[in-house]
Design an enzyme around this catalytic site. Structure first.
Site, PDB file in Angstrom:
ATOM      1  N   GLN A   3      -7.790 -38.642  17.379  1.00 51.82           N
ATOM      2  CA  GLN A   3      -8.097 -38.866  18.629  1.00 51.82           C
ATOM      3  C   GLN A   3      -9.298 -39.310  18.774  1.00 51.82           C
ATOM      4  O   GLN A   3     -10.222 -39.329  18.007  1.00 51.82           O
ATOM      5  CB  GLN A   3      -7.697 -37.628  19.183  1.00 51.82           C
ATOM      6  CG  GLN A   3      -8.710 -36.487  18.854  1.00 51.82           C
ATOM      7  CD  GLN A   3      -8.136 -35.077  19.495  1.00 51.82           C
ATOM      8  OE1 GLN A   3      -8.806 -34.279  20.249  1.00 51.82           O
ATOM      9  NE2 GLN A   3      -6.775 -34.704  19.250  1.00 51.82           N
ATOM     10  N   HIS A  32     -12.224 -39.660  22.595  1.00 51.02           N
ATOM     11  CA  HIS A  32     -12.506 -39.194  23.856  1.00 51.02           C
ATOM     12  C   HIS A  32     -13.210 -40.000  24.773  1.00 51.02           C
ATOM     13  O   HIS A  32     -14.120 -40.831  24.140  1.00 51.02           O
ATOM     14  CB  HIS A  32     -13.289 -38.006  23.927  1.00 51.02           C
ATOM     15  CG  HIS A  32     -12.704 -36.706  23.169  1.00 51.02           C
ATOM     16  ND1 HIS A  32     -11.077 -36.165  23.431  1.00 51.02           N
ATOM     17  CD2 HIS A  32     -13.007 -35.955  22.182  1.00 51.02           C
ATOM     18  CE1 HIS A  32     -10.921 -35.350  22.690  1.00 51.02           C
ATOM     19  NE2 HIS A  32     -11.850 -35.094  21.846  1.00 51.02           N
ATOM     20  N   GLU A  50     -18.581 -33.545  22.085  1.00 50.64           N
ATOM     21  CA  GLU A  50     -18.294 -32.414  21.623  1.00 50.64           C
ATOM     22  C   GLU A  50     -18.848 -32.101  20.226  1.00 50.64           C
ATOM     23  O   GLU A  50     -19.398 -32.898  19.501  1.00 50.64           O
ATOM     24  CB  GLU A  50     -17.060 -32.025  21.697  1.00 50.64           C
ATOM     25  CG  GLU A  50     -16.331 -32.982  20.560  1.00 50.64           C
ATOM     26  CD  GLU A  50     -14.651 -33.004  20.816  1.00 50.64           C
ATOM     27  OE1 GLU A  50     -14.171 -32.636  22.059  1.00 50.64           O
ATOM     28  OE2 GLU A  50     -14.096 -33.256  19.733  1.00 50.64           O
ATOM     29  N   HIS A  63     -11.789 -39.093  15.598  1.00 44.70           N
ATOM     30  CA  HIS A  63     -11.747 -37.866  14.591  1.00 44.70           C
ATOM     31  C   HIS A  63     -10.526 -37.170  14.555  1.00 44.70           C
ATOM     32  O   HIS A  63      -9.656 -37.479  15.395  1.00 44.70           O
ATOM     33  CB  HIS A  63     -13.002 -36.821  15.211  1.00 44.70           C
ATOM     34  CG  HIS A  63     -12.695 -36.380  16.756  1.00 44.70           C
ATOM     35  ND1 HIS A  63     -12.858 -37.171  17.766  1.00 44.70           N
ATOM     36  CD2 HIS A  63     -12.300 -35.108  17.024  1.00 44.70           C
ATOM     37  CE1 HIS A  63     -12.441 -36.523  18.730  1.00 44.70           C
ATOM     38  NE2 HIS A  63     -12.161 -35.295  18.545  1.00 44.70           N
ATOM     39  N   ARG A 100      -4.746 -39.742  22.286  1.00 48.18           N
ATOM     40  CA  ARG A 100      -3.899 -39.632  20.617  1.00 48.18           C
ATOM     41  C   ARG A 100      -4.062 -41.069  20.276  1.00 48.18           C
ATOM     42  O   ARG A 100      -2.970 -41.835  20.765  1.00 48.18           O
ATOM     43  CB  ARG A 100      -2.887 -39.156  20.899  1.00 48.18           C
ATOM     44  CG  ARG A 100      -2.736 -37.484  21.041  1.00 48.18           C
ATOM     45  CD  ARG A 100      -1.494 -36.773  20.905  1.00 48.18           C
ATOM     46  NE  ARG A 100      -1.452 -35.360  21.768  1.00 48.18           N
ATOM     47  CZ  ARG A 100      -0.681 -35.314  22.496  1.00 48.18           C
ATOM     48  NH1 ARG A 100       0.094 -36.182  23.021  1.00 48.18           N
ATOM     49  NH2 ARG A 100      -0.878 -34.059  23.314  1.00 48.18           N
TER      50      ARG A 100
END
Length: 322
Positions: free
Chosen positions: A99, A101, A118, A176, A196
């Site tokens: 995935q 972001h 993150e 990642h 995804r």
């Protein structure tokens, strides 16, 4: 203001494990709890204050009432009533999807306030556990599309063995996949936007393949190869060990066996402690509060100090703020 506790939100996932419920000693929890959202201001998924004078309130309600005294002057000016972070425990019995972001700019084009950078701190890992982060060589949008079509995307990812104490930083746009057998703390920008790229052709409980987001992932991806996403840090027992310091958040590690005084007099931010081992009595401006493994607490920006008195078996926690 006093320190604030929240009721965590348990999230059942297709890849969830058992460590979250074991750490929290939850006898009536559902199966396959992949995530425990400890502190969240996401609309529709806001954690509620669990006790005290603000019981039942959301973060946005608290910020609307208390403003800078809760989140800090700069954070209040920058984010308003949007709380900028989301804090989780995660348990992965199976691999997550591959995935990516979005960054802030892409998220805002979607009508959302935050992108999603993150970090992950590994609490426990099975012997064969892995973390896939970044491309192993510079890639391209066309190469990505072809690898999704022929099922070879995983071969283009850099693979890391995981162990307790490992830390990874995943900026928005970086591909990642958190592998199976990892138990971790994740600290991220306040976003649930996940694209995804590939999901191993898995099917959900209804027998349907889970949705992929090929075009959105292609737009979000940074195709450069970076040296590593593993964070190399200087571990310092009985003091703060800096793990991450980026514009979106700071994270420090505490492994404490003796009393430690932490000065927040010049820290213009809320402070969050996420405890994962042992317990401690935390003394601060408004009194004291007990914090044990599996629980999280937020100190308002008006807090000027915290004195950590660890229990008989020590105290281990992450601290985060903006």
């Amino acid at each position: 203001m006093k320190a604030i506790r929240f009721d965590a939100l348990l999230k059942t996932t297709i890849w969830g494990g058992e460590e979250v419920t074991e750490l929290k000693h939850l006898s009536q929890a559902p199966l396959q709890v992949g995530e425990s959202w400890e502190i969240s201001g996401l609309p529709g998924d806001e954690t509620l204050v669990s006790d005290g004078e603000f019981k039942g309130q959301t973060l946005s309600q608290l910020i609307a009432t208390h403003g800078a005294s809760l989140v800090g002057k700069h954070n209040y000016e920058r984010y308003g009533t949007n709380f900028p972070l989301l804090v989780k425990f995660m348990s992965t019995a199976k691999d997550l999807s591959i995935q990516v972001h979005p960054d802030d700019a892409m998220a805002q084009r979607m009508g959302h306030p935050f992108g999603k950078s993150e970090m992950q701190y590994i609490l426990h890992a099975q012997p064969e556990s892995r973390f896939y982060a970044g491309f192993n060589a510079d890639f391209s949008a066309d190469g990505y599309s072809q690898s999704v079509q022929d099922g070879s995307l995983m071969a283009h990812l850099k693979c890391h063995a995981t162990h307790a104490g490992d830390c990874f930083l995943i900026p928005a746009g970086h591909i990642h996949c958190i592998g199976s057998g990892n138990f971790l703390i994740e600290i991220q920008q306040s976003s649930n936007d996940t694209f995804r790229a590939y999901d191993f052709d898995r099917r959900d409980a209804q027998g349907q393949r889970r949705e992929l987001h090929i075009a959105q992932a292609r737009e979000a991806l940074d195709f450069h190869a970076y040296p590593t996403h593993r964070v190399h840090y200087d571990h310092k027992p009985d003091t703060a060990s800096l793990l991450v310091d980026i514009p979106e958040f700071v994270v420090r590690l505490y492994e404490i066996e003796h009393t430690l005084n932490v000065d927040y007099a010049t820290t213009d931010s809320f402070i969050i402690y996420i405890a994962y081992e042992g317990d401690a009595l935390l003394h601060y401006d408004e009194g004291d509060v007990h914090l044990s493994a599996g629980h999280t607490i937020l100190f308002p920006a008006s807090t000027t100090f915290v004195r950590i008195e660890p229990g008989a078996h020590g105290f281990k926690a992450l601290e985060t703020y903006c």
